[in-house]
Design an enzyme around this catalytic site. Structure first.
Site, PDB file in Angstrom:
ATOM      1  N   HIS A  58       9.764  -1.601 -11.549  1.00 26.41           N
ATOM      2  CA  HIS A  58       9.345  -0.282 -11.068  1.00 26.41           C
ATOM      3  C   HIS A  58       8.171   0.276 -11.863  1.00 26.41           C
ATOM      4  O   HIS A  58       8.142   1.442 -12.243  1.00 26.41           O
ATOM      5  CB  HIS A  58      10.518   0.697 -11.066  1.00 26.41           C
ATOM      6  CG  HIS A  58      11.627   0.275 -10.166  1.00 26.41           C
ATOM      7  ND1 HIS A  58      12.876   0.859 -10.188  1.00 26.41           N
ATOM      8  CD2 HIS A  58      11.690  -0.700  -9.212  1.00 26.41           C
ATOM      9  CE1 HIS A  58      13.660   0.274  -9.301  1.00 26.41           C
ATOM     10  NE2 HIS A  58      12.954  -0.677  -8.700  1.00 26.41           N
ATOM     11  N   LYS A  67     -27.177   0.907  15.655  1.00 24.54           N
ATOM     12  CA  LYS A  67     -27.434   2.247  16.185  1.00 24.54           C
ATOM     13  C   LYS A  67     -27.612   2.202  17.702  1.00 24.54           C
ATOM     14  O   LYS A  67     -27.184   3.103  18.433  1.00 24.54           O
ATOM     15  CB  LYS A  67     -28.680   2.846  15.531  1.00 24.54           C
ATOM     16  CG  LYS A  67     -29.030   4.223  16.066  1.00 24.54           C
ATOM     17  CD  LYS A  67     -30.194   4.848  15.330  1.00 24.54           C
ATOM     18  CE  LYS A  67     -30.504   6.233  15.901  1.00 24.54           C
ATOM     19  NZ  LYS A  67     -31.579   6.921  15.160  1.00 24.54           N
TER      20      LYS A  67
END
Length: 498
Positions: free
Chosen positions: A268, A135
């Site tokens: 696929h 922070k």
């Protein structure tokens, strides 16, 4: 004012050299518990945390750094006179570097230790220091990743740590903490659908691209679950692509659903050949013969060991990936003659209980399709024979891995016709039956809205059908089956796969 670095690391790789560098820059080292002892033993000048807090470590080390003398020194904004005066009032010095890596909760939560032991690996002090430093990144350099020691050192060798790097390192902290907290939340809640979806994944591999070359892609592994796709070993070949990952996931799940020796040829994201056999070689031979064209450039998976005789067949065609739980040494030698062929050894059965699909602005989450059949309910005048019933159940298992609308026709443990991915049911039916000449059973992932599938099946000699049932027109299909002397089973469970 002398600068200080607070160092508390579980993973001590490279920390000695980094500490020596900091000391060379006239930075004082403060440390805790095991890290303090480790640094002291290695002749690093270090001050113990209790000298700063004027308070001993307590509760078996649970409380060490949770103290105003630590967090005020981290969180004070240097440009605020009020902050700095307050530190002066309480004789608190600033802390300018926070170097912390956490207890290995990701690893321990997957281990066989007890629940209470896992709880002890939930880090409290470490995350608190990291969050505070992150922070206040304008004033504090925070490092939570040992690989960033060198980056910080390089910048300091040419001046000071840049704000750009400080902000990035702070971002890495919150990125880590979101995953860490997510893992802890999953462990404690043990709910499939909590109020907040807090996933915990770690990047394992950058991919060349996504589904197409203009799309970026990477693979993330679950930090709390040793599943099939984040524990396999690559024994040969180039790196997996995005599409390889998707396809192998389905191919491995498909064969893992069978107790009998099984082989899945997949292309696929849907099977193009599937068979069970007396052994893996037999299953592969049958699966290959289903569609020798589509298997080219595809993926082949097994739920049994790959032997040399199978390997000799596999290298005759171009394949992208082989997946199996084991390989004979001589089989592996044969497969390695194809340098680009990816050979994967799977160490785990599929075990993730949930499936995730992203949509724009959200995420869909569902439990896995792991319930096979509700009941076996014969709804026609004819009952299937024992052999037909065996094939019906086989075909329905294959259906689970075929895109909807899914139709599979089978004979003797071979899915000789597979149709799916269409927007109505009659098209995949015709497709599967055309390619599956000689099939005697048909399986569907969902109910029949009309009798047309039964009529089409009758034209091609189908003797038995399995489907979920549940249509308002079920009786129409039952009547059609009776007319054609076809046995039909309802299962009560559908297997849509979109």
């Amino acid at each position: 004012m002398k600068r200080r670095a607070l160092i508390s690391v579980y993973d001590k790789d490279n920390v000695l050299s980094f500490c020596q560098f900091l000391i060379s820059r006239d930075i004082e080292i403060i440390s805790t518990g095991g890290t303090y002892k480790y640094l002291k033993e290695n002749k690093i000048a270090v001050k113990e945390i209790s000298e700063v807090t004027n308070f001993p470590e307590m509760l078996d080390g649970r409380v060490k750094t949770l103290h105003p003398n630590i967090h005020a020194g981290i969180l004070a904004i240097r440009q605020k006179t009020e902050h700095m005066n307050k530190l002066k009032d309480f004789k608190i010095d600033t802390i300018d570097f926070v170097v912390v890596n956490l207890y290995p909760f990701f690893e321990k939560v997957r281990s066989n230790i007890s629940f209470d032991e896992k709880v002890e690996f939930i880090d409290i002090g470490g995350p608190t220091m990291l969050r505070a430093a992150a922070k206040n990144f304008h004033d504090v350099t925070v490092i939570c990743d040992k690989h960033d020691y060198a980056r910080v050192q390089k910048e300091m060798e040419h001046g000071e740590v840049s704000l750009v790097l400080k902000q990035e390192l702070a971002g890495k902290v919150f990125n880590l903490m979101s995953a860490y907290d997510g893992a802890v939340a999953q462990f404690l809640l043990q709910q499939s659908f909590p109020e907040y979806l807090s996933l915990s994944y770690c990047k394992k591999q950058d991919l060349r691209y996504g589904e197409n070359p203009h799309q970026a892609g990477c693979f993330y592994g679950n930090t709390t679950l040793d599943g099939a796709m984040n524990t396999f070993q690559v024994l040969n070949g180039k790196e997996l692509s995005y599409n390889n990952f998707k396809d192998v996931d389905i191919a491995w799940k498909a064969v893992s659903d069978f107790e009998e020796p099984a082989c899945c040829a997949l292309k696929h994201n849907t099977p193009c050949g599937f068979a069970i056999g007396k052994d893996a070689h037999d299953a592969y031979t049958k699966a290959y013969q289903v569609d020798p064209t589509s298997i080219f450039g595809g993926i082949v998976s097994f739920n049994r060991k790959v032997t040399k005789d199978i390997a000799n067949e596999l290298v005759k065609i171009f394949l992208e990936v082989i997946a199996a739980p084991e390989y004979d040494d001589d089989a592996l030698a044969v497969l390695k003659t194809k340098k680009n062929l990816r050979v994967l050894k799977f160490l785990s059965q599929p075990k993730d209980p949930l499936m995730y699909i992203s949509v724009d602005g959200g995420m869909l989450v569902q439990s896995n399709d792991d319930k096979f059949i509700e009941e076996i309910k014969v709804v026609t005048e004819l009952k299937p024979s024992d052999a037909e019933l065996k094939d019906l159940l086989f075909a329905m298992r294959v259906v689970k891995f075929v895109k909807s609308n899914a139709i599979v026709v089978a004979k003797d443990g071979v899915a000789i016709g597979i149709g799916g991915g269409q927007v109505n049911r009659i098209w995949p039916t015709k497709d599967a039956l055309t390619r599956g000449k000689g099939a005697r059973v048909l399986a569907s992932d969902a109910f029949f809205p009309f009798r047309d599938v039964v009529d089409e099946a009758a034209k091609c000699g189908i003797k038995a059908i399995i489907q979920p049932g549940g249509s308002l027109r079920d009786q129409e299909s039952i009547d059609a089956a009776n007319e054609h002397k076809i046995a039909m089973i309802f299962t009560g469970i559908r297997h849509f796969k979109h």
